[in-house]
Design a protein around this motif. Structure first.
Motif, mmCIF file in Angstrom:
data_model
loop_
_atom_site.group_PDB
_atom_site.id
_atom_site.type_symbol
_atom_site.label_atom_id
_atom_site.label_comp_id
_atom_site.label_asym_id
_atom_site.label_seq_id
_atom_site.Cartn_x
_atom_site.Cartn_y
_atom_site.Cartn_z
ATOM 1 N N PRO A 37 0.798 -1.218 0.000
ATOM 2 C CA PRO A 37 0.000 0.000 0.000
ATOM 3 C C PRO A 37 0.833 1.271 0.000
ATOM 4 O O PRO A 37 0.322 2.341 -0.269
ATOM 5 N N ASP A 54 -9.731 10.057 -1.770
ATOM 6 C CA ASP A 54 -8.586 9.443 -2.443
ATOM 7 C C ASP A 54 -8.157 10.434 -3.518
ATOM 8 O O ASP A 54 -8.905 10.694 -4.466
ATOM 9 N N ARG A 89 -4.537 6.192 -1.031
ATOM 10 C CA ARG A 89 -4.627 5.794 0.366
ATOM 11 C C ARG A 89 -5.186 6.940 1.184
ATOM 12 O O ARG A 89 -5.210 8.079 0.754
ATOM 13 N N VAL A 104 -4.848 8.374 5.338
ATOM 14 C CA VAL A 104 -4.017 8.223 6.525
ATOM 15 C C VAL A 104 -4.808 8.727 7.723
ATOM 16 O O VAL A 104 -5.376 9.820 7.690
ATOM 17 N N SER A 157 -2.306 3.641 7.586
ATOM 18 C CA SER A 157 -2.525 3.893 6.171
ATOM 19 C C SER A 157 -3.616 2.932 5.700
ATOM 20 O O SER A 157 -3.561 1.734 6.002
ATOM 21 N N VAL A 158 -4.606 3.458 4.996
ATOM 22 C CA VAL A 158 -5.683 2.638 4.463
ATOM 23 C C VAL A 158 -5.593 2.691 2.945
ATOM 24 O O VAL A 158 -5.779 3.748 2.344
ATOM 25 N N ALA A 159 -5.266 1.565 2.318
ATOM 26 C CA ALA A 159 -5.178 1.512 0.855
ATOM 27 C C ALA A 159 -6.585 1.574 0.268
ATOM 28 O O ALA A 159 -7.508 0.954 0.767
ATOM 29 N N VAL A 160 -6.718 2.355 -0.796
ATOM 30 C CA VAL A 160 -8.001 2.482 -1.480
ATOM 31 C C VAL A 160 -7.783 2.016 -2.921
ATOM 32 O O VAL A 160 -6.822 2.440 -3.561
ATOM 33 N N GLN A 211 -7.174 -2.298 2.715
ATOM 34 C CA GLN A 211 -6.096 -2.902 3.498
ATOM 35 C C GLN A 211 -5.499 -1.863 4.445
ATOM 36 O O GLN A 211 -5.053 -0.808 4.015
ATOM 37 N N THR A 239 -2.672 -0.701 7.129
ATOM 38 C CA THR A 239 -1.296 -0.930 7.553
ATOM 39 C C THR A 239 -1.000 -0.029 8.746
ATOM 40 O O THR A 239 -1.181 1.188 8.664
#
Length: 175
Positions: free
Chosen positions: A2, A73, A136, A138, A147-150, A154, A156
């Motif tokens: 990510p 995003d 992502r 944050v 951190s949130v993946a978009v 996911q 992290t």
């Protein structure tokens, strides 16, 4: 991963075409929360979240709802509200389990959501940071950064971090 990807960088700022508007008639007093779609700026005040034309900030229209946890995003320009299931997180904080998609033109909840791989607890203490990112989002809980993946959702855990110096609004978080 990510965190992989290109570098987002602002290369210049200009006052050309700058406009100043008074939003309190549409949003109420300042509160916090700002996000941008390709066509619309969303801003949350004490009375309502409102939408404004992104090209010139005209057409301010109250949504009749408060979105206290706006984020976007920057890669796709998709706007979200942090959510617990289908319920937007408000100024009381709470456990974030989803990203709730907003229609980029109207600001209405679209019914689409992204479940997070791990829930994130956000306390309503003024130390919550909500940041739009490129591919992502944050979130800073006051003592940890995630951190949130978009669009995968996911999460992290980036580790411990004390609250940085920041300006506050009359809300539970800072952007």
């Amino acid at each position: 991963n990510p965190l992989a990807g290109g570098t987002f960088q602002i290369t210049a700022l200009s006052s050309t075409g700058a406009a100043a508007i008074e939003v309190s008639g549409v949003t109420g007093d300042d509160r916090g929360g700002l996000a941008l779609s390709p066509t619309t700026v969303f801003l949350t005040g004490d009375s309502s979240t409102a939408r404004f034309n992104a090209s010139n900030l005209s057409g301010g229209t109250a949504l009749g709802q408060l979105f206290d946890s706006l984020v976007a995003d920057l890669r796709t320009e998709q706007v979200y509200s942090l959510g617990n299931g289908a319920i937007p997180i408000n100024s009381s904080g709470g456990t974030v389990t989803t990203l709730l998609e907003l229609d980029g033109g109207t600001g209405a909840l679209s019914g689409n959501s992204i479940p997070l791989s791990t829930s994130i607890s956000l306390q309503a203490n003024g130390n919550v940071g909500i940041f739009s990112g490129y591919g992502r989002l944050v979130l800073h809980t006051g003592n940890r950064v995630y951190s949130v993946a978009v669009p995968s959702g996911q999460v992290t855990d980036l580790g411990a971090m004390s609250t940085p110096s920041h300006q506050v609004s009359e809300n539970w978080a800072y952007w």
